[in-house]
Design an enzyme around this catalytic site. Structure first.
Site, short mmCIF file in Angstrom:
data_model
loop_
_atom_site.label_atom_id
_atom_site.label_comp_id
_atom_site.label_asym_id
_atom_site.label_seq_id
_atom_site.Cartn_x
_atom_site.Cartn_y
_atom_site.Cartn_z
N SER A 261 61.07 -9.73 4.92
CA SER A 261 62.08 -8.69 4.71
C SER A 261 61.80 -7.85 3.47
O SER A 261 62.72 -7.36 2.82
CB SER A 261 63.47 -9.32 4.58
N ILE B 234 58.13 -3.27 4.08
CA ILE B 234 57.49 -3.03 5.37
C ILE B 234 58.31 -3.64 6.51
O ILE B 234 58.60 -2.99 7.51
CB ILE B 234 56.06 -3.60 5.38
N ALA C 27 51.71 3.14 -3.28
CA ALA C 27 50.72 4.22 -3.27
C ALA C 27 50.81 5.06 -4.54
O ALA C 27 49.78 5.45 -5.11
CB ALA C 27 50.92 5.11 -2.05
N HIS D 156 77.15 20.81 -8.43
CA HIS D 156 78.19 20.38 -7.49
C HIS D 156 78.23 21.34 -6.31
O HIS D 156 78.13 22.55 -6.49
CB HIS D 156 79.55 20.39 -8.20
#
Length: 467
Positions: free
Chosen positions: A182, A185, A320, A446
């Site tokens: 878990s 990936i 990465a 906002h």
């Protein structure tokens, strides 16, 4: 190519290797890059990029299923799995071509083949059916990446038990899917297939899913996934796997000795990675390998003079963007830049692109509290944010952790829509050594989701406005 002598030879053209090669050329070094398979590496070809293309499809599928909430009427939505996979591969191919163009533009000589160390200052390139080519190298960067880890009895076979590669190019959608592991990936694939309609079960050996994340975020993620229909077993393992003609029967065993037997159409094994350290000529060198990864110092140097290692092959975090930054740092070090600072891994963000998204940087609440440090913790829920309500994405949380004495931002942990885009604001703040005061006095636009970053900071000091 007639040239065989270079200032730098990079072995591996993934997200660590090719940026290192480009940066070295920018700094005036002559550079050769050796790649045995695909420029861009696992990330671009079989990881980060194509999986995000798949997850975008599942996200759209989910949104279409909620069209009525937004006042829209649509017909039934059909899944065209071959087309989904084709789009993902096209995205990957486009970026692979882009990397090739970047290397050419920057004057990096690219050699096809498997590179390996062949003695001091030498790199051999092996190509099937051809005699090896040897290059002379002033320095060498090992950027050979990593591959999926396997377990005895659960080895991927490409048919019933998938690695990440098969999971990205399925020939059919499994009705019943078991995901073992878990981490990022495993959870991303669980989310993808669940959103497309598969019945997904996740098994995690540790006490909670997404174990590297802050415990509060992990708990919220589990509740969200179970609400979506994903079945989750923590503190459990797949103790036995029987493969049939077109299905597998798994025995899921808990730490308490309980066992559940269930049948699945496919299994995805996602239990981590191991570095590609074999066949790259490490024998007889000073390069040390520990638990499947090359040992480096803070400057990416190995124990062998003139040999460096970056990216997944050099250990965690296996990301990465870490590999890219490491590769650039390494190239600058080789080129003689004296103004460098070692990379601080605690300031590298991690992102999981499931639904809901998860992102974090810095210390978890538990880590920040270790050693008796006094901290301040702020939280702001998505349901208190106007943009989140307008988007119909009211489930989520932004959590910030500060040092109570200095106001230093120690960590930020987010779960909810688009948090993988929000976290970089905290990354920049941490690298600028921002305190709570700068964040409080920054004006956030906002209505945006980013306002929750401000409110979470305010909440840590008892000043939140909208909750």
């Amino acid at each position: 190519m007639s040239k065989t002598t270079y200032d730098l030879v990079v072995i591996g053209g993934g997200p660590g290797g090719y940026p290192a090669a480009i940066r070295a050329r920018q700094l005036g070094l002559s550079v050769a890059l050796v790649e045995r398979e695909h420029l861009g590496g696992i990330c671009l070809n079989w990881g980060c990029i194509p999986t995000k293309a798949l997850l975008r499809t599942s996200e759209i599928h989910h949104l279409v299923s909620r069209a009525d909430e937004y006042g829209l009427k649509v017909g039934s939505v059909e899944i065209d799995l071959p087309k989904i996979v084709k789009r993902s591969r096209q995205v990957s191919k486009r970026l692979n071509t882009g990397v090739k163009s970047l290397l050419k533009k920057n004057g990096v000589d690219v050699f096809d083949g498997a590179g390996r160390l062949a003695g001091a200052g030498r790199v051999a390139i092996d190509r099937e059916g051809e005699a090896p080519v040897e290059l002379q190298a002033g320095s060498v960067i090992l950027a050979t990446g990593a591959r999926a880890r396997s377990l005895p009895g659960l080895e991927p076979d490409g048919e019933l038990v998938w690695s990440y590669k098969e999971a990205m190019v399925p020939d059919n959608q499994p009705e019943r899917l078991l995901v073992v592991g878990s981490g990022a990936i495993g959870i991303e694939f669980a989310s993808f297939y669940n959103d497309l309609g598969s019945q997904v079960t996740v098994v995690e050996a540790l006490p909670r899913i997404l174990p590297v994340e802050d415990e509060e975020i992990s708990d919220l993620a589990r509740k969200a996934f179970e609400k979506q229909g994903i079945e989750i077993h923590v503190g459990a393992t797949v103790s036995q796997l029987e493969r049939g003609a077109d299905e597998v029967t798994a025995t899921i065993s808990s730490e308490q000795g309980e066992a559940k037997v269930a049948t699945f159409d496919r299994v995805i094994l996602a239990i981590g990675i191991v570095g590609n350290v074999e066949g790259i000529g490490l024998e007889g060198t000073g390069v040390e390998v520990d638990r499947g990864h090359i040992v480096i110092n803070e400057w990416t140097e190995t124990g062998e003079p003139g040999v460096y290692a970056v990216g997944d092959v050099a250990g965690p975090p296996w990301l990465a963007h870490k590999a890219t930054h490491e590769g650039v740092l390494c190239a600058e070090r080789i080129a003689g830049d004296s103004g460098l600072h070692p990379m601080k891994t605690e300031r590298i963000p991690g992102c999981t692109y499931c639904r809901p998204q998860i992102a974090s940087v810095g210390l978890t609440e538990a880590k920040a509290s270790e050693g008796g440090r006094e901290i301040r913790v702020g939280r702001f829920p998505f349901r208190g944010n106007g943009k989140a309500i307008a988007l119909g994405e009211m489930d989520g949380l932004v959590k910030t952790i500060f040092d109570a004495g200095t106001g230093e931002l120690l960590g930020a942990h987010l779960i909810g829509a688009e948090v993988t885009e929000l976290v970089q604001g905290f990354v920049v703040a941490m690298n600028l050594e921002t305190t709570e005061a700068e964040l409080m006095h920054s004006v956030f636009p906002h209505p945006t989701l980013s306002e929750m970053m401000h409110e979470s900071t305010l909440d840590a000091y008892g000043r939140a406005i909208h909750i």
